[in-house]
Design a protein around this motif. Structure first.
Motif, PDB file in Angstrom:
ATOM      1  N   LEU A 141      34.409   3.907  42.310  1.00  0.00           N
ATOM      2  CA  LEU A 141      33.450   3.216  41.459  1.00  0.00           C
ATOM      3  C   LEU A 141      33.769   1.726  41.485  1.00  0.00           C
ATOM      4  N   ARG A 142      32.817   0.898  41.913  1.00  0.00           N
ATOM      5  CA  ARG A 142      33.043  -0.544  42.041  1.00  0.00           C
ATOM      6  C   ARG A 142      32.452  -1.343  40.900  1.00  0.00           C
ATOM      7  N   CYS A 143      31.347  -0.876  40.337  1.00  0.00           N
ATOM      8  CA  CYS A 143      30.770  -1.626  39.232  1.00  0.00           C
ATOM      9  C   CYS A 143      29.940  -0.700  38.355  1.00  0.00           C
ATOM     10  N   LEU A 144      29.830  -1.087  37.102  1.00  0.00           N
ATOM     11  CA  LEU A 144      29.080  -0.322  36.112  1.00  0.00           C
ATOM     12  C   LEU A 144      28.492  -1.307  35.125  1.00  0.00           C
ATOM     13  N   GLY A 145      27.224  -1.173  34.829  1.00  0.00           N
ATOM     14  CA  GLY A 145      26.597  -2.057  33.851  1.00  0.00           C
ATOM     15  C   GLY A 145      25.090  -2.058  33.996  1.00  0.00           C
ATOM     16  N   THR A 146      24.458  -2.941  33.258  1.00  0.00           N
ATOM     17  CA  THR A 146      23.010  -3.082  33.374  1.00  0.00           C
ATOM     18  C   THR A 146      22.682  -3.745  34.716  1.00  0.00           C
ATOM     19  N   PRO A 147      21.471  -3.568  35.218  1.00  0.00           N
ATOM     20  CA  PRO A 147      21.112  -4.250  36.469  1.00  0.00           C
ATOM     21  C   PRO A 147      21.336  -5.767  36.396  1.00  0.00           C
ATOM     22  N   MET A 148      21.014  -6.385  35.273  1.00  0.00           N
ATOM     23  CA  MET A 148      21.204  -7.834  35.124  1.00  0.00           C
ATOM     24  C   MET A 148      22.688  -8.192  35.166  1.00  0.00           C
ATOM     25  N   HIS A 149      23.532  -7.414  34.494  1.00  0.00           N
ATOM     26  CA  HIS A 149      24.975  -7.659  34.501  1.00  0.00           C
ATOM     27  C   HIS A 149      25.530  -7.561  35.920  1.00  0.00           C
ATOM     28  N   ILE A 150      25.107  -6.543  36.656  1.00  0.00           N
ATOM     29  CA  ILE A 150      25.599  -6.343  38.025  1.00  0.00           C
ATOM     30  C   ILE A 150      25.172  -7.493  38.924  1.00  0.00           C
ATOM     31  N   LYS A 151      23.912  -7.919  38.818  1.00  0.00           N
ATOM     32  CA  LYS A 151      23.447  -9.051  39.628  1.00  0.00           C
ATOM     33  C   LYS A 151      24.222 -10.316  39.288  1.00  0.00           C
ATOM     34  N   HIS A 152      24.463 -10.526  38.003  1.00  0.00           N
ATOM     35  CA  HIS A 152      25.169 -11.740  37.570  1.00  0.00           C
ATOM     36  C   HIS A 152      26.626 -11.725  38.024  1.00  0.00           C
ATOM     37  N   LYS A 153      27.300 -10.596  37.846  1.00  0.00           N
ATOM     38  CA  LYS A 153      28.731 -10.535  38.138  1.00  0.00           C
ATOM     39  C   LYS A 153      29.038 -10.395  39.623  1.00  0.00           C
ATOM     40  N   TYR A 154      28.224  -9.624  40.355  1.00  0.00           N
ATOM     41  CA  TYR A 154      28.550  -9.323  41.742  1.00  0.00           C
ATOM     42  C   TYR A 154      27.640 -10.012  42.752  1.00  0.00           C
ATOM     43  N   GLY A 155      26.650 -10.753  42.262  1.00  0.00           N
ATOM     44  CA  GLY A 155      25.801 -11.514  43.174  1.00  0.00           C
ATOM     45  C   GLY A 155      26.591 -12.638  43.811  1.00  0.00           C
ATOM     46  N   THR A 156      26.109 -13.123  44.923  1.00  0.00           N
ATOM     47  CA  THR A 156      26.865 -14.130  45.666  1.00  0.00           C
ATOM     48  C   THR A 156      26.311 -15.536  45.476  1.00  0.00           C
ATOM     49  N   GLY A 157      25.832 -15.841  44.308  1.00  0.00           N
ATOM     50  CA  GLY A 157      25.291 -17.168  44.060  1.00  0.00           C
ATOM     51  C   GLY A 157      23.777 -17.158  44.083  1.00  0.00           C
TER      52      GLY A 157
ATOM     53  N   MET B  92      17.397   0.338  45.871  1.00  0.00           N
ATOM     54  CA  MET B  92      17.660  -0.549  44.749  1.00  0.00           C
ATOM     55  C   MET B  92      16.383  -0.834  43.965  1.00  0.00           C
ATOM     56  N   GLU B  93      15.238  -0.735  44.620  1.00  0.00           N
ATOM     57  CA  GLU B  93      13.969  -0.879  43.908  1.00  0.00           C
ATOM     58  C   GLU B  93      13.853   0.238  42.873  1.00  0.00           C
ATOM     59  N   GLU B  94      14.147   1.453  43.284  1.00  0.00           N
ATOM     60  CA  GLU B  94      14.091   2.608  42.391  1.00  0.00           C
ATOM     61  C   GLU B  94      15.132   2.489  41.273  1.00  0.00           C
ATOM     62  N   ALA B  95      16.353   2.122  41.648  1.00  0.00           N
ATOM     63  CA  ALA B  95      17.417   1.989  40.654  1.00  0.00           C
ATOM     64  C   ALA B  95      17.063   0.930  39.608  1.00  0.00           C
ATOM     65  N   GLY B  96      16.546  -0.207  40.061  1.00  0.00           N
ATOM     66  CA  GLY B  96      16.172  -1.272  39.144  1.00  0.00           C
ATOM     67  C   GLY B  96      15.012  -0.887  38.238  1.00  0.00           C
ATOM     68  N   ALA B  97      14.069  -0.118  38.779  1.00  0.00           N
ATOM     69  CA  ALA B  97      12.890   0.278  38.010  1.00  0.00           C
ATOM     70  C   ALA B  97      13.210   1.331  36.952  1.00  0.00           C
ATOM     71  N   LEU B  98      14.197   2.189  37.226  1.00  0.00           N
ATOM     72  CA  LEU B  98      14.438   3.340  36.353  1.00  0.00           C
ATOM     73  C   LEU B  98      15.705   3.265  35.512  1.00  0.00           C
ATOM     74  N   SER B  99      16.600   2.362  35.826  1.00  0.00           N
ATOM     75  CA  SER B  99      17.919   2.405  35.209  1.00  0.00           C
ATOM     76  C   SER B  99      18.114   1.389  34.105  1.00  0.00           C
ATOM     77  N   SER B 100      18.724   1.863  33.025  1.00  0.00           N
ATOM     78  CA  SER B 100      19.183   0.928  31.994  1.00  0.00           C
ATOM     79  C   SER B 100      20.660   0.610  32.238  1.00  0.00           C
ATOM     80  N   ARG B 101      21.358   1.498  32.943  1.00  0.00           N
ATOM     81  CA  ARG B 101      22.745   1.271  33.371  1.00  0.00           C
ATOM     82  C   ARG B 101      22.895   1.829  34.770  1.00  0.00           C
ATOM     83  N   MET B 102      23.702   1.138  35.569  1.00  0.00           N
ATOM     84  CA  MET B 102      23.900   1.534  36.958  1.00  0.00           C
ATOM     85  C   MET B 102      25.386   1.555  37.285  1.00  0.00           C
ATOM     86  N   ALA B 103      25.724   2.331  38.322  1.00  0.00           N
ATOM     87  CA  ALA B 103      27.067   2.317  38.881  1.00  0.00           C
ATOM     88  C   ALA B 103      26.917   2.281  40.396  1.00  0.00           C
ATOM     89  N   ILE B 104      27.791   1.552  41.077  1.00  0.00           N
ATOM     90  CA  ILE B 104      27.776   1.498  42.544  1.00  0.00           C
ATOM     91  C   ILE B 104      29.150   1.937  43.029  1.00  0.00           C
TER      92      ILE B 104
END
Length: 184
Positions: free
Chosen positions: A57-73, A39-51
């Motif tokens: 496919l569970r999620c698609l978006g910017t790293p910030m969007h993914i953290k905001h939407k799928y983070g646990t608080g 995830m360090e590599e993905a965050g450093a290199l990606s403008s959009r990610m998918a997991i």
């Protein structure tokens, strides 16, 4: 278009940073598709990610969007001054803090770590009605508990990825249990 699969696996830190620099220096019309468990590599290199989880496919978006939407608080770290006094009726600073967090922030908050004067709590997702402004106001209003420092942090991409990995592990175990029950 460039496809890379785990490009920095088993690469020393200096070579990894150089590789990342080369990938980031591409032209705007060039695309890099990267698969990685880092995830360090993905965050450093990606403008959009998918997991993906179990091939879906569970999620698609910017790293910030993914953290905001799928983070646990959020996580709240409270540091208590070593000389802080303990309130009346409380056996320890820990119990006093626990009472404050559960009573003024959220009964769903959980203590993750406690080391000496440092206490780390997992706060429920914002969807549970907890607002960051409320957390900040409550902490400021209760600094008399001996709170000398505090910070609130968003979940990391690593934490989101681990949550999805746990889901995959649990789905695999459930499928194995179902298969075993069918054979009996």
């Amino acid at each position: 278009m460039l496809f890379l699969d785990e490009p920095s696996a088993a690469v020393d830190a200096g070579a990894k940073r150089h590789l990342w620099k080369v990938i980031k220096s591409r032209e705007p019309d060039q695309t890099v598709v990267l698969t990685t468990h880092s995830m360090e590599e993905a965050g450093a290199l990606s403008s959009r990610m998918a997991i993906q989880v179990t091939g879906q496919l569970r999620c698609l978006g910017t790293p910030m969007h993914i953290k905001h939407k799928y983070g646990t608080g959020y996580q709240l770290e409270l540091v208590i001054a070593p000389q802080a006094s303990v309130g009346d009726g409380f056996a320890s600073k820990q119990e006093e803090l626990e009472s404050f967090v559960q009573g003024h922030l959220s009964p769903l908050a959980q203590l993750l770590e406690s080391h000496a004067e440092r206490h780390l709590y997992q706060l429920p997702p914002r969807s549970e009605g907890l607002k960051l402004g409320k957390v900040l106001q409550a902490v400021e209003a209760h600094k008399s508990l001996g709170i000398s420092e505090y910070s609130i942090s968003q979940p990391s991409l690593e934490q989101v990825f681990l949550r999805f990995a746990k889901e995959q592990y649990e789905a695999n175990r459930a499928a194995e249990a179902d298969a075993e029950n069918e054979h009996q």
